[in-house]
Design an enzyme around this catalytic site. Structure first.
Site, PDB file in Angstrom:
ATOM      1  N   ASN A 152       0.822  -1.201   0.000  1.00 32.62           N
ATOM      2  CA  ASN A 152       0.000   0.000   0.000  1.00 32.62           C
ATOM      3  C   ASN A 152       0.861   1.258   0.000  1.00 32.62           C
ATOM      4  OD1 ASN A 152      -1.820   2.042   0.427  1.00 32.62           O
ATOM      5  ND2 ASN A 152      -2.941   1.032   2.056  1.00 32.62           N
ATOM      6  N   ASP A 153       1.396   1.622   1.165  1.00 30.10           N
ATOM      7  CA  ASP A 153       2.093   2.897   1.281  1.00 30.10           C
ATOM      8  C   ASP A 153       3.268   3.035   0.304  1.00 30.10           C
ATOM      9  OD1 ASP A 153       0.362   3.618   3.316  1.00 30.10           O
ATOM     10  OD2 ASP A 153       1.622   2.729   4.866  1.00 30.10           O
ATOM     11  N   VAL A 154       3.937   1.930  -0.009  1.00 27.90           N
ATOM     12  CA  VAL A 154       5.119   2.018  -0.870  1.00 27.90           C
ATOM     13  C   VAL A 154       4.747   2.273  -2.325  1.00 27.90           C
ATOM     14  CG1 VAL A 154       6.531   0.571   0.630  1.00 27.90           C
ATOM     15  CG2 VAL A 154       5.236  -0.472  -1.233  1.00 27.90           C
ATOM     16  N   THR A 155       3.416   2.308  -2.629  1.00 22.55           N
ATOM     17  CA  THR A 155       2.989   2.614  -3.989  1.00 22.55           C
ATOM     18  C   THR A 155       2.208   3.920  -4.032  1.00 22.55           C
ATOM     19  OG1 THR A 155       0.900   1.427  -3.707  1.00 22.55           O
ATOM     20  CG2 THR A 155       2.759   0.157  -4.541  1.00 22.55           C
TER      21      THR A 155
ATOM     22  N   ALA B 271       0.753   3.449   7.575  1.00 21.33           N
ATOM     23  CA  ALA B 271       0.948   4.857   7.887  1.00 21.33           C
ATOM     24  C   ALA B 271      -0.392   5.564   8.120  1.00 21.33           C
ATOM     25  CB  ALA B 271       1.719   5.542   6.770  1.00 21.33           C
TER      26      ALA B 271
END
Lengths: 99, 464
Positions: free
Chosen positions: B390-393, B431
């Site tokens: 999720n957050d890394v994209t 996050a």
């Protein structure tokens, strides 16, 4: 004593430099085995634990030593074995023909 | 014998140290790495045998008991641990290493005191350092283990005045440490120091969130090395100093890499209690519409693609979807589609974790590509398949300065022609930030369990 302290500090600083040089060349794909492997190496403290446990002078020191031997052995044995287990999983795309 | 062992034993430690350095050097490629690990183990064997041959060792009961217990626990853990549980295992082992170093420092202090020769500064300072670093490592790793194993909540534990309490405790620790250095004959000071350092280790790690554990484990890894180093100064042993420094350096490098991958400073990770408060930053495009697709749609688009990049996140491992995803990847490869896996540095729960999880599922390591290398390929990629990440994209990290994760390096999946996201629900990631990727026109959501969805896509792709 001071001369040996200087000697030890020299070793410490130089070993740090060697460590940085060697570790920066480890590719990210192997960072988990690097951690578990270096974990096993930090079990080198077993040397101090063996000396403390085998000293035979004071019982309290040797008890602490024996506990330290147990903890450090977990580190050494577990660390090397699990690293080996992991590294064997990394396979190349074209395995060499076994036959 | 005495003169002989005085030369022999330091030489044996030197050989062992060379083995460790060469062993770590061989970790530079997956091909040579297994032999490197073996070489390091040989080095350890040499160091242990040399120590046992040392005539200072006269009693073996404690050694044998400790070694048997340790070998059984270590061996069983190493063989049984799941690859998903590797972070907590490494955390626990870090703790044991640190604890062992602290105990060795204490045993040496007791020995010197009872012999009537309290240590001078050259020895008492490293005793104090070894005790403090070792005890902090032991209890801090214990908390990290509990959070990763979900024995306690991964959310940061915060309370008012936390920084002040920790600051005062640290000052107290320093004062006690200085007192012990100056009065090493008082063993009560040692026990007090050990207890206080242990308490501080707990208090320092509880405010750190579960998502930041990769940094914490790396840092504790470094500490366990530095504790061994300090112990080397205590017993005047160069082998310990060399190995301890290697591990210390390794941990520091990994800590830096993890911090950079999250665009956070180490101080922010340690004291920021990230993820504790609901983040206020609202995404610019959170109001867009979400398009959901079926596994059949996904299979059809994948089959028509020429290039596919699979983006795995930790959610993939939690759902045990690695094998289904690898099968899907292999099927697409067999149909002549260029399939690669994009790995973000913090995709797993520790440095390199995702690589191990995919290696376990038999994904060849050449197909795993690091973030910096693969980001330029996304604009020329037909399908980016995001599974459990999720957050890394999140494009906001790149485009939206008001986003809490702005500046964090991401995998630029939004530049691919089609983005498929396999996700349980529209919930936010670790996050706690909305991801505008999900409402982009080229994005298709595949809602459901990662493993279940991957298997369904695989089945319908096979029928095509």
């Amino acid at each position: 004593m001071e001369a040996s302290l200087i000697m030890m500090l020299t070793v410490f600083v130089l070993a740090m430099f060697v460590g940085f040089e060697v570790i920066t060349k480890v590719p990210p794909t192997l960072h988990t085995p690097l951690m578990s492997g270096s974990n096993a190496i930090s079990g080198i403290t077993i040397i101090g634990a063996l000396i403390a446990a085998g000293d035979g002078q004071t019982s309290l020191a040797s008890i602490l030593g024996a506990v330290a031997v147990a903890l450090a052995t977990i580190n050494v044995v577990g660390g090397f074995l699990v690293t080996d287990r992991m590294l064997k999983m990394f396979k190349s795309r074209r395995p060499r023909d076994d036959a | 014998m005495s003169a002989l062992s005085a030369t022999w034993i330091p030489l044996a430690y030197l050989v062992a140290s060379a083995c460790f350095i060469l062993g770590m050097k061989r970790l530079s490629s997956p091909k040579t790495a297994p032999s490197g690990n073996m070489l390091a183990a040989v080095g350890m064997f040499i160091a242990i045998v040399a120590t046992l041959l040392d005539q200072e060792i006269v009693r073996f009961e404690g050694i044998v008991a400790g070694a048997v217990v340790g070998a059984v626990i270590g061996g069983i853990t190493a063989y049984r641990v799941q690859m998903t549980a590797m972070p907590q295992m490494v955390a626990a082992f870090n703790g044991f290493g640190g604890g062992a170093s602290a105990l060795v420092a204490g045993a040496e202090l007791i020995r010197l005191d009872l012999a009537g020769t309290p240590p001078d500064l050259v020895v008492s300072i490293p005793i104090v350092l070894g005790t403090v670093i070792g005890a902090v490592t032991l209890t801090g790793s214990g908390i990290a283990f509990a959070k990763l194993q979900e024995l306690m909540s991964g959310a940061p534990t915060v309370y008012p005045g936390q920084q002040i309490v920790n600051g005062l405790l640290s000052l107290g620790l320093i004062a006690l440490a200085v007192t012990l250095v100056l009065a090493p004959e008082d063993l009560r000071l040692f026990w007090g120091l050990l207890a206080l350092a242990g308490l501080l280790g707990i208090l320092l790690v509880i405010p750190i969130g579960g998502a930041d554990m990769p940094v914490v484990i790396s840092l504790l890894n470094s500490y366990s090395g530095l504790a061994a180093c300090a112990t080397g100064f205590v017993i005047n042993n160069q082998g310990l100093v060399i190995c301890g420094s290697l591990v210390g350096a390794s941990g520091i490098i990994l800590t830096q890499i993890m911090c950079r991958a999250m665009n956070r400073s180490l101080a922010n990770v340690l004291f920021g209690a990230f993820g504790a408060a609901p983040t206020a930053g609202v995404s610019t495009s959170a109001t867009g519409t979400v398009k959901a697709g079926t596994p059949d749609d996904a299979a059809m688009i994948l089959d028509a693609a020429r290039s596919v990049i699979i983006v795995p996140g930790y959610g993939l491992a939690v759902a045990q979807a690695q094998h289904a995803v690898r099968e899907l990847g292999t099927l697409l490869l067999e149909r002549g589609i260029n399939v690669r896996y994009a790995i973000h540095p913090v995709a797993g729960r520790m440095p390199g974790h995702m690589n191990v999880l995919l290696a376990e599922a038999d994904v060849p390591y050449e197909l795993l590509v690091e973030m910096e290398e693969i980001n330029s390929s996304f604009p020329r990629t037909d399908v980016a398949l995001v599974i459990g990440a999720n957050d890394v994209t999140n494009p906001d990290a790149r485009d939206n300065p008001s986003s809490p994760i702005y500046g964090m390096p991401i995998l630029e999946v939004d530049r691919a022609t089609t983005v498929m996201v396999c996700k349980r629900s529209m919930n936010t990631g670790f996050a706690g930030v909305d991801n505008p990727l999900y409402t982009l026109p080229q994005t298709m959501m595949l809602f459901g369990d990662a493993k279940d969805t991957a298997e369904k896509v695989l089945r319908s792709a096979k029928d095509l």
